[in-house]
Design a protein around this motif. Structure first.
Motif, PDB file in Angstrom:
ATOM      1  N   ARG A 398       0.818  -1.210   0.000  1.00 17.06           N
ATOM      2  CA  ARG A 398       0.000   0.000   0.000  1.00 17.06           C
ATOM      3  C   ARG A 398       0.852   1.260   0.000  1.00 17.06           C
ATOM      4  NH1 ARG A 398      -5.889  -0.890   0.846  1.00 17.06           N
ATOM      5  NH2 ARG A 398      -5.845  -2.972  -0.013  1.00 17.06           N
ATOM      6  N   THR A 422       0.579 -10.018   0.588  1.00 16.24           N
ATOM      7  CA  THR A 422       0.112 -10.160  -0.785  1.00 16.24           C
ATOM      8  C   THR A 422       0.877 -11.293  -1.434  1.00 16.24           C
ATOM      9  OG1 THR A 422      -0.116  -7.796  -0.845  1.00 16.24           O
ATOM     10  CG2 THR A 422      -0.329  -8.944  -2.926  1.00 16.24           C
ATOM     11  N   THR A 542     -14.419  -3.725   1.054  1.00 16.24           N
ATOM     12  CA  THR A 542     -13.098  -4.351   1.126  1.00 16.24           C
ATOM     13  C   THR A 542     -12.179  -3.697   2.144  1.00 16.24           C
ATOM     14  OG1 THR A 542     -12.581  -3.027  -0.785  1.00 16.24           O
ATOM     15  CG2 THR A 542     -13.044  -5.328  -1.172  1.00 16.24           C
ATOM     16  N   GLU A 545     -10.153  -6.078   3.920  1.00 19.65           N
ATOM     17  CA  GLU A 545      -9.304  -6.961   3.108  1.00 19.65           C
ATOM     18  C   GLU A 545      -7.949  -7.258   3.748  1.00 19.65           C
ATOM     19  OE1 GLU A 545      -7.066  -6.401  -1.150  1.00 19.65           O
ATOM     20  OE2 GLU A 545      -8.780  -5.178  -0.656  1.00 19.65           O
ATOM     21  N   PHE A 564     -14.544  -9.403  -7.946  1.00 21.04           N
ATOM     22  CA  PHE A 564     -13.276  -9.248  -7.234  1.00 21.04           C
ATOM     23  C   PHE A 564     -12.155  -9.938  -7.982  1.00 21.04           C
ATOM     24  CE2 PHE A 564     -16.471  -8.848  -3.932  1.00 21.04           C
ATOM     25  CZ  PHE A 564     -15.982  -7.821  -3.140  1.00 21.04           C
ATOM     26  N   GLN A 568      -7.514 -10.655  -4.344  1.00 20.56           N
ATOM     27  CA  GLN A 568      -8.348  -9.942  -3.390  1.00 20.56           C
ATOM     28  C   GLN A 568      -9.275 -10.917  -2.651  1.00 20.56           C
ATOM     29  OE1 GLN A 568     -10.670  -7.004  -5.394  1.00 20.56           O
ATOM     30  NE2 GLN A 568     -10.518  -5.563  -3.694  1.00 20.56           N
ATOM     31  N   GLN A 571      -7.261 -12.750  -0.151  1.00 18.09           N
ATOM     32  CA  GLN A 571      -7.018 -11.910   1.031  1.00 18.09           C
ATOM     33  C   GLN A 571      -8.247 -11.868   1.923  1.00 18.09           C
ATOM     34  OE1 GLN A 571      -4.535  -9.752   2.142  1.00 18.09           O
ATOM     35  NE2 GLN A 571      -3.073 -10.538   0.679  1.00 18.09           N
ATOM     36  N   LEU A 572      -9.387 -11.662   1.286  1.00 16.60           N
ATOM     37  CA  LEU A 572     -10.628 -11.587   2.049  1.00 16.60           C
ATOM     38  C   LEU A 572     -10.861 -12.887   2.801  1.00 16.60           C
ATOM     39  CD1 LEU A 572     -12.969  -9.771  -0.482  1.00 16.60           C
ATOM     40  CD2 LEU A 572     -12.356  -8.960   1.799  1.00 16.60           C
ATOM     41  N   ARG A 630      -5.030  -0.190  -7.345  1.00 15.05           N
ATOM     42  CA  ARG A 630      -5.261  -0.367  -5.923  1.00 15.05           C
ATOM     43  C   ARG A 630      -3.994  -0.732  -5.174  1.00 15.05           C
ATOM     44  NH1 ARG A 630     -10.343  -2.419  -3.639  1.00 15.05           N
ATOM     45  NH2 ARG A 630      -8.721  -2.307  -2.125  1.00 15.05           N
ATOM     46  N   GLN A 631      -3.051  -1.351  -5.875  1.00 15.01           N
ATOM     47  CA  GLN A 631      -1.853  -1.794  -5.173  1.00 15.01           C
ATOM     48  C   GLN A 631      -0.706  -0.897  -5.589  1.00 15.01           C
ATOM     49  OE1 GLN A 631      -1.386  -5.972  -5.783  1.00 15.01           O
ATOM     50  NE2 GLN A 631      -3.391  -6.392  -4.920  1.00 15.01           N
TER      51      GLN A 631
END
Ligand code: ADP
Ligand code: MG
Length: 693
Positions: A398, A422, A542, A545, A564, A568, A571-572, A630-631
């Motif tokens: 992130r 990740t 999320t 997440e 999704f 992801q 991860q969830l 997003r990443q």
């Protein structure tokens, strides 16, 4: 400083003739602000205009370029009907059809009795052979220019292919030839041409096949991008290494105390990782290590023990998390353990203000506070540390690479450990971290149960709710995850709110909601109620997440799972199955499912192995999407597609290493060319790591 040969490429797109501010804005939004950004925007398709039949032979539905004599213009009796121009070539008549026509323009472009070259899609309408709104109308002189393969570029609303194509072509006019930066022997073996030729060729595909990323021109460009990436990483890393670290070698007294109170045994992977970390810390060079472990693999306790090592030898340690929720959660896990060893821990996020913030800062400056956990608030200018020795960064994908480095500047020669959950495939790992040292937590802690994953059509939501009611009655706690629907957060939140309302109607007050637009305080309250067991069902977007740890949660429902990404979903799903109860994950999908979505859901049902999932994800989607916006910490490539070019990545990495061994400051002629490459790909920061950058 950027070399002069590149100046023209870093001009704004609006400097091109014919590109005004409005089009410029659109182009900027699509590709970026400068000419160079247009280079990296490669064609996604082609229009083949080489087909040149006679009118009688013209196949309907195919784009044809025909040389015709212009005949009569027929103006429609009313505006709703099209304007027609009759043309012929001796074999038949072709009708050009125009809606909302400008007569003046057409009279000029298509003068009666003259010969014109027309290109467009041939249609049959009743008895007439026609082309509606031809793409091109030209004179015979222009025939060669028209009868070719035209590149098609990805577009954005408001931007036409004509405008963008023109901009790209104009930008390419400005391209200088640059000295070769790649290894000539390697380039020769690959059968590649120089960069400039490859670039021009990639923008002038001569057919569909030329779009294949493995074709020489595209492969060459991809290699250059990867080479720049690998060089940049190698340079940054080398500089980190050059900085002397310090020897941190605790006596184990604090760590032993904590290990004694842990309710479990460390896994073999955890022990190995701790050994590697301790060795790095004891070394004079600075530690730059990635702790890579799937969700639930037990990274937190490894981090804590590493931090205690720093504290045993008189230092302080920080742990930075990407969100406040996570920072709080880490504190909740770590504080009691640290206290058991007599070590104080504090929290510092954007929310600590005024007096309480002041008190924390005093503790850090005096050195009384040994461990501080927080968000990037930890690295604001006025935060001073007494003796910061170790920085742990959690879930760093992130954060950008820059943050990762700036943080290391807070102490004297701070050792850095980055943790990520990740599941990054090996190939991507290399692009994001270069050859950073890696410790992997491969075995899951004992007692970890695989999650029973089921895939159901969303029409069966009634059954799901009934089953959920049964589980909750049996004491289970559940996450109910709603997808992001659009870029707009306001839109994203609505479905979660609706679901929350619907579940509330059935389950009453034991349902709560958490989403990204809520205030931190409200989020925390909802999370705390869930952790504490005051609510049974947490409806969430999320936001949960990453890293949220509620061992009691054993059920997860994911609505619209098809929206999704694979990583992801993994991860969830990692949010459940952390306790001692068997866990169930229900993935609800809406029809129609694309092939890819179907394949994704199938993989999730089949395996729980994050690495395998990551490899599949890469295969299914290509790296571009996997590294979507997003990443943000992972690099995004314009030209390289790691699902195709992973061999090139390995070659780029090897060559980068070799180059820096031979010419560490990039001073030779080839070294200069490589500097230019770095600037070309906007790796300016990396060049600054050179002595004369
Ligand atoms: P992650 O790697 O996802 O950050 P955590 O550190 O949050 O994983 O650990 C997940 C859970 O596993 C936590 O509840 C933690 O207490 C537990 N755990 C960690 N190490 C072990 C171990 N060696 N044996 C059993 N449980 C462990
Ligand atoms: Mg974690």
């Amino acid at each position: 400083m950027r070399p002069e040969v590149l100046f023209s490429l870093f001009k704004p797109v609006t400097s091109l003739t014919g590109i005004g501010p409005r089009t410029g804005k659109l182009i900027e939004r699509l590709v970026g602000p400068n000419l160079v950004n247009l280079f990296w925007h490669l064609p996604s398709g082609v229009i083949d205009r080489r087909y040149a039949p006679s009118v009688a032979d013209a196949r309907p539905g195919v784009i044809a370029t025909m040389t015709l004599e212009v005949g009569k213009h027929k103006k429609p009796p009313n505006k709703r009907l099209p304007y027609k121009v009759y043309c012929s070539d001796g074999t038949g008549t072709l009708v050009l059809v125009f809606f909302h026509a400008h007569e003046d323009y057409l009279k000029k472009a298509l003068p009666e009795g003259k010969t014109r070259v027309i290109s467009g899609k041939v249609e049959v309408f009743g008895k007439e052979i026609q082309i509606t709104h031809p793409d091109h109308i030209g004179t015979v002189d222009e025939l060669d220019e028209l009868r070719k393969v035209e590149p098609v570029y990805p577009l954005t609303a408001g931007l036409t292919l004509k405008m963008l194509g023109k901009a790209v072509a104009a930008a390419l006019e400005e391209v200088p030839a640059l000295d070769e930066w790649a290894d000539p022997a390697f380039v020769g073996r690959q059968g590649w041409r120089p960069w400039l030729e490859a670039l021009l060729e990639a923008h002038a595909p001569d057919g569909e096949e030329a779009l294949d990323p493995s074709m020489p021109a595209r492969a060459r460009l991809a290699y250059d991008e990867l080479f720049a990436n690998q060089l940049a990483l190698a340079l940054v890393r080398r500089n980190m290494r050059r900085l002397r670290g310090r020897v941190i070698s605790g006596d184990g007294r604090l760590r032993n105390k904590v290990v004694a109170v842990l309710p479990f045994q460390l896994t073999a992977s955890q022990e190995t990782a701790l050994g590697e970390i301790a060795a790095d810390m004891a070394d004079e060079a600075r530690m730059l290590r990635l702790l890579h472990g799937d969700v639930g693999s037990g990274k937190t306790v490894v981090a804590l023990l590493a931090m205690l090592n720093a504290i045993e030898s008189g230092g302080q340690a920080v742990m930075m998390a990407p969100t406040e929720i996570l920072a709080r959660q880490h504190l909740a896990t770590i504080e009691p353990l640290a206290n058991a060893a007599g070590v104080t821990a504090a929290l510092l996020t954007g929310r600590e203000k005024g007096k309480s913030r002041k008190a924390i800062l005093v503790g850090l400056e005096s050195g009384d506070t040994k461990i501080v956990i927080g968000t990037h608030a930890l690295f604001q200018d006025d935060v001073a540390y007494n003796n910061l020795a170790l920085a742990v960064i959690d879930e760093q994908h992130r954060f950008g690479v820059h943050q990762r480095l700036s943080l290391a500047g807070k102490g004297r020669a701070v050792d850095v450990m980055v943790m990520t959950a990740t599941p990054i495939p090996r190939t991507l790992m290399l692009t994001a971290y270069g050859d950073m040292d890696v410790s992997r937590l491969l075995d899951k802690p004992a007692g970890h149960l695989p999650v029973d994953t089921r895939v159901l059509p969303i029409e069966r939501i009634g059954e799901v709710t009934t089953a959920l009611a049964r589980s909750v009655a049996g004491g289970a706690r559940a996450f109910w995850v709603c997808p992001l629907v659009a870029e707009s957060e306001a839109l994203d939140v609505a479905p979660a709110e609706d679901r929350h309302a619907a579940l509330k109607a059935r389950f009453g007050d034991r349902v709560s909601l958490v989403h990204g637009r809520m205030k931190e305080r409200e989020k925390d309250a909802a999370m705390a109620a869930f952790v504490g067991g005051d609510i049974d069902i947490l409806v969430a977007t999320t936001v949960i997440e990453v890293g949220v740890d509620v061992p009691e949660a054993s059920v997860m429902v994911v609505e619209h799972a098809e929206r999704f990404g694979l990583a992801q979903l993994h991860q969830l799903r990692g949010r459940i199955g952390r306790g001692d109860k068997p866990a169930t994950c229900l993935l609800l999908y809406a029809q129609p499912l694309t092939e890819t979505a179907r394949a994704r859901l199938k993989i999730l049902r089949q395996t729980d192995d994050g690495f395998q999932i990551a490899e599949e994800d890469l295969r299914l989607r290509g790296a571009g999407e996997l590294l979507g916006s997003r990443q943000s910490g992972l690099p995004e490539f314009h030209l390289a597609d790691l699902s195709v070019h992973s061999d090139l990545l390995a070659a780029a990495r090897d060559h980068a290493t070799l180059v820096l061994e031979r010419d560490p400051e990039l001073e030779s002629k080839c070294g200069q060319a490589i500097r230019t490459l770095l600037y070309l790909f906007e790796r300016d920061a990396a060049v600054r790591n050179l002595r004369s950058g």
